[in-house]
Motif scaffolding. Structure first.
Motif, mmCIF file in Angstrom:
data_model
loop_
_atom_site.group_PDB
_atom_site.id
_atom_site.type_symbol
_atom_site.label_atom_id
_atom_site.label_comp_id
_atom_site.label_asym_id
_atom_site.label_seq_id
_atom_site.Cartn_x
_atom_site.Cartn_y
_atom_site.Cartn_z
ATOM 1 N N ASN A 126 -122.226 -26.859 29.401
ATOM 2 C CA ASN A 126 -121.345 -26.094 28.516
ATOM 3 C C ASN A 126 -119.932 -26.672 28.475
ATOM 4 O O ASN A 126 -119.165 -26.409 27.546
ATOM 5 C CB ASN A 126 -121.292 -24.630 28.965
ATOM 6 C CG ASN A 126 -120.935 -23.690 27.833
ATOM 7 O OD1 ASN A 126 -121.566 -23.701 26.776
ATOM 8 N ND2 ASN A 126 -119.915 -22.888 28.017
ATOM 9 N N ASN A 128 -119.469 -29.795 28.182
ATOM 10 C CA ASN A 128 -119.696 -31.094 27.522
ATOM 11 C C ASN A 128 -119.818 -32.240 28.523
ATOM 12 O O ASN A 128 -119.250 -33.328 28.323
ATOM 13 C CB ASN A 128 -118.581 -31.397 26.512
ATOM 14 C CG ASN A 128 -118.566 -30.421 25.364
ATOM 15 O OD1 ASN A 128 -119.625 -30.073 24.830
ATOM 16 N ND2 ASN A 128 -117.398 -29.949 24.973
ATOM 17 N N ILE A 191 -126.873 -20.961 28.557
ATOM 18 C CA ILE A 191 -125.900 -21.551 27.634
ATOM 19 C C ILE A 191 -125.704 -20.643 26.419
ATOM 20 O O ILE A 191 -124.587 -20.447 25.946
ATOM 21 C CB ILE A 191 -126.339 -22.963 27.202
ATOM 22 C CG1 ILE A 191 -126.214 -23.929 28.382
ATOM 23 C CG2 ILE A 191 -125.501 -23.458 26.023
ATOM 24 C CD1 ILE A 191 -126.715 -25.321 28.099
ATOM 25 N N ASP A 192 -126.817 -20.074 25.914
ATOM 26 C CA ASP A 192 -126.711 -19.111 24.808
ATOM 27 C C ASP A 192 -125.803 -17.951 25.198
ATOM 28 O O ASP A 192 -124.980 -17.488 24.409
ATOM 29 C CB ASP A 192 -128.097 -18.575 24.429
ATOM 30 C CG ASP A 192 -128.920 -19.601 23.658
ATOM 31 O OD1 ASP A 192 -128.330 -20.597 23.173
ATOM 32 O OD2 ASP A 192 -130.139 -19.407 23.537
ATOM 33 N N PHE A 194 -123.385 -17.958 27.462
ATOM 34 C CA PHE A 194 -121.999 -18.418 27.557
ATOM 35 C C PHE A 194 -121.327 -18.434 26.184
ATOM 36 O O PHE A 194 -120.153 -18.104 26.045
ATOM 37 C CB PHE A 194 -121.933 -19.837 28.136
ATOM 38 C CG PHE A 194 -122.143 -19.902 29.618
ATOM 39 C CD1 PHE A 194 -121.801 -18.837 30.440
ATOM 40 C CD2 PHE A 194 -122.680 -21.035 30.214
ATOM 41 C CE1 PHE A 194 -121.983 -18.900 31.822
ATOM 42 C CE2 PHE A 194 -122.868 -21.115 31.583
ATOM 43 C CZ PHE A 194 -122.517 -20.048 32.379
ATOM 44 N N ASN A 195 -122.087 -18.846 25.179
ATOM 45 C CA ASN A 195 -121.503 -19.095 23.857
ATOM 46 C C ASN A 195 -121.662 -17.933 22.884
ATOM 47 O O ASN A 195 -121.204 -18.023 21.740
ATOM 48 C CB ASN A 195 -122.136 -20.344 23.234
ATOM 49 C CG ASN A 195 -121.827 -21.596 24.036
ATOM 50 O OD1 ASN A 195 -120.741 -21.729 24.575
ATOM 51 N ND2 ASN A 195 -122.776 -22.500 24.120
ATOM 52 N N SER A 196 -122.330 -16.868 23.304
ATOM 53 C CA SER A 196 -122.623 -15.786 22.358
ATOM 54 C C SER A 196 -121.362 -15.040 21.938
ATOM 55 O O SER A 196 -120.456 -14.805 22.738
ATOM 56 C CB SER A 196 -123.623 -14.801 22.971
ATOM 57 O OG SER A 196 -123.045 -14.121 24.059
ATOM 58 N N TYR A 270 -125.157 -17.309 18.716
ATOM 59 C CA TYR A 270 -125.139 -18.089 19.948
ATOM 60 C C TYR A 270 -124.338 -19.382 19.850
ATOM 61 O O TYR A 270 -124.143 -20.065 20.846
ATOM 62 C CB TYR A 270 -126.569 -18.404 20.391
ATOM 63 C CG TYR A 270 -127.314 -17.165 20.802
ATOM 64 C CD1 TYR A 270 -126.954 -16.466 21.947
ATOM 65 C CD2 TYR A 270 -128.352 -16.664 20.025
ATOM 66 C CE1 TYR A 270 -127.611 -15.308 22.312
ATOM 67 C CE2 TYR A 270 -129.023 -15.503 20.391
ATOM 68 C CZ TYR A 270 -128.647 -14.831 21.540
ATOM 69 O OH TYR A 270 -129.301 -13.684 21.892
ATOM 70 N N GLU A 271 -123.869 -19.701 18.661
ATOM 71 C CA GLU A 271 -123.004 -20.863 18.546
ATOM 72 C C GLU A 271 -122.167 -20.741 17.287
ATOM 73 O O GLU A 271 -122.702 -20.513 16.201
ATOM 74 C CB GLU A 271 -123.806 -22.166 18.514
ATOM 75 C CG GLU A 271 -122.926 -23.397 18.567
ATOM 76 C CD GLU A 271 -123.710 -24.675 18.815
ATOM 77 O OE1 GLU A 271 -123.125 -25.645 19.315
ATOM 78 O OE2 GLU A 271 -124.914 -24.694 18.517
ATOM 79 N N PHE A 277 -112.969 -21.523 17.632
ATOM 80 C CA PHE A 277 -114.160 -21.579 18.481
ATOM 81 C C PHE A 277 -114.389 -23.033 18.882
ATOM 82 O O PHE A 277 -113.445 -23.795 19.050
ATOM 83 C CB PHE A 277 -115.359 -20.977 17.741
ATOM 84 C CG PHE A 277 -115.219 -19.501 17.494
ATOM 85 C CD1 PHE A 277 -115.600 -18.579 18.444
ATOM 86 C CD2 PHE A 277 -114.671 -19.038 16.303
ATOM 87 C CE1 PHE A 277 -115.441 -17.205 18.242
ATOM 88 C CE2 PHE A 277 -114.517 -17.685 16.067
ATOM 89 C CZ PHE A 277 -114.904 -16.780 17.041
ATOM 90 N N LYS A 278 -115.630 -23.455 19.037
ATOM 91 C CA LYS A 278 -115.901 -24.842 19.422
ATOM 92 C C LYS A 278 -115.630 -25.786 18.266
ATOM 93 O O LYS A 278 -115.915 -25.477 17.106
ATOM 94 C CB LYS A 278 -117.371 -24.984 19.878
ATOM 95 C CG LYS A 278 -117.665 -24.297 21.190
ATOM 96 C CD LYS A 278 -119.125 -24.392 21.541
ATOM 97 C CE LYS A 278 -119.544 -25.805 21.866
ATOM 98 N NZ LYS A 278 -120.950 -25.872 22.308
#
Length: 281
Positions: A126, A128, A191-192, A194-196, A270-271, A277-278
């Protein structure tokens, strides 16, 4: 700089969790659950004078050199830090903490060891980065044999568990294979998590005040859609926004106070890529 510090802190915590699972669940129970650490456990059985940490370090060094020669050096500082940080964490535990098995039950060791390892790996991914090892092998196979990276990783892990079966017996080998399967699934789910974030659509007569609250107080963007009520036939405005979990709690509380009759739909995403954001790149 602040983001980099946070990423390296997350990577550090992640590799400590992975090292803990390897030293206290996998190695004492001979669970070679794929990857470079699994291969090191097999080699350590035949050459017990070689510590697992040293074997992981040597293999990662060889893989980095081979990969640098054949596929270039696009690994990134975070991956290099994670790969060698894991070796260091394993060495510290082996040298100073005298690790012993938390449980001798192979099922419990496979489940809990894999779960702890998956949390650590998910934290590293997460941020990278990766811990090198099988990721590098997968990239080499992908370049020279045109094999998908996912299939390459699975193939490498399967070979390691096959070696574990030959070395430690069928029962231990099957538990190692079970661990590999649990690991992949669990990492994806973590990971889902973490990013939700929350996707929210709001229909309210106080849409202007609510949109301003989102922009000013939550520092998030929103989009206004114009619509018409199917029953009332009146023009209405809808707000679409994406917010974090904590922000959603604040938003819901504000809407409840401002307009108890507001209509909301909430879904999980989830992303999210883009501003706030990212990054897309």
């Amino acid at each position: 700089m602040r983001k980099n510090f946070k990423d390296y802190l997350i990577i550090t915590l992640g590799i400590i969790l992975v090292a803990f699972s390897v030293e206290y669940f996998f190695i004492p129970n001979d669970l070679a659950a794929g990857g470079v650490t699994g291969f090191a456990i097999v080699i350590n059985y035949y050459f017990p004078f070689l510590n697992t940490s040293i074997l992981v370090l040597i293999m990662n060094l060889i893989l980095f050199i081979v990969a640098f020669i054949f596929i270039g050096g696009n690994f990134g500082a975070k991956t290099i830090y994670a790969a060698f940080g894991l070796s260091l964490s394993l060495w510290i535990i082996e040298s100073f903490l005298n690790p012993i098995a938390i449980t001798k039950d192979l099922m419990l060791a496979a489940i809990f060891g894999t779960f702890i390892s998956a949390i650590g790996m998910a934290m590293v991914f997460n941020a990278n980065a990766s811990t090198g090892g099988t990721d590098i092998l997968a990239k080499i196979l992908n370049k020279f044999f045109d094999v998908d990276i996912g299939k390459s990783l699975l193939a490498v892990d399967f070979i390691v568990t096959l070696l574990a079966t030959v070395t430690f017996g069928v029962d231990v080998g099957l538990y190692a294979l079970l661990s590999v399967m649990i690991n992949g699934f669990t990492i994806d789910r973590i990971i889902d998590g973490f990013n939700s974030v929350k996707e929210v659509i709001i229909i309210s007569a106080y849409w202007e005040e609510i949109s301003q609250y989102i922009i000013v107080n939550l520092e998030r963007g929103c989009t206004i859609f114009e619509g018409k009520g199917g029953f009332t036939k009146k023009d209405t405005s809808m707000i679409y926004t994406v917010v974090g979990r904590g922000e959603f709690i604040k938003l819901k509380k504000y809407i409840k106070e401002k307009d108890p009759k507001a209509f909301l739909t909430i879904s999980e995403s989830y992303e999210v890529l883009g501003e706030g954001f990212k990054s897309l790149y």
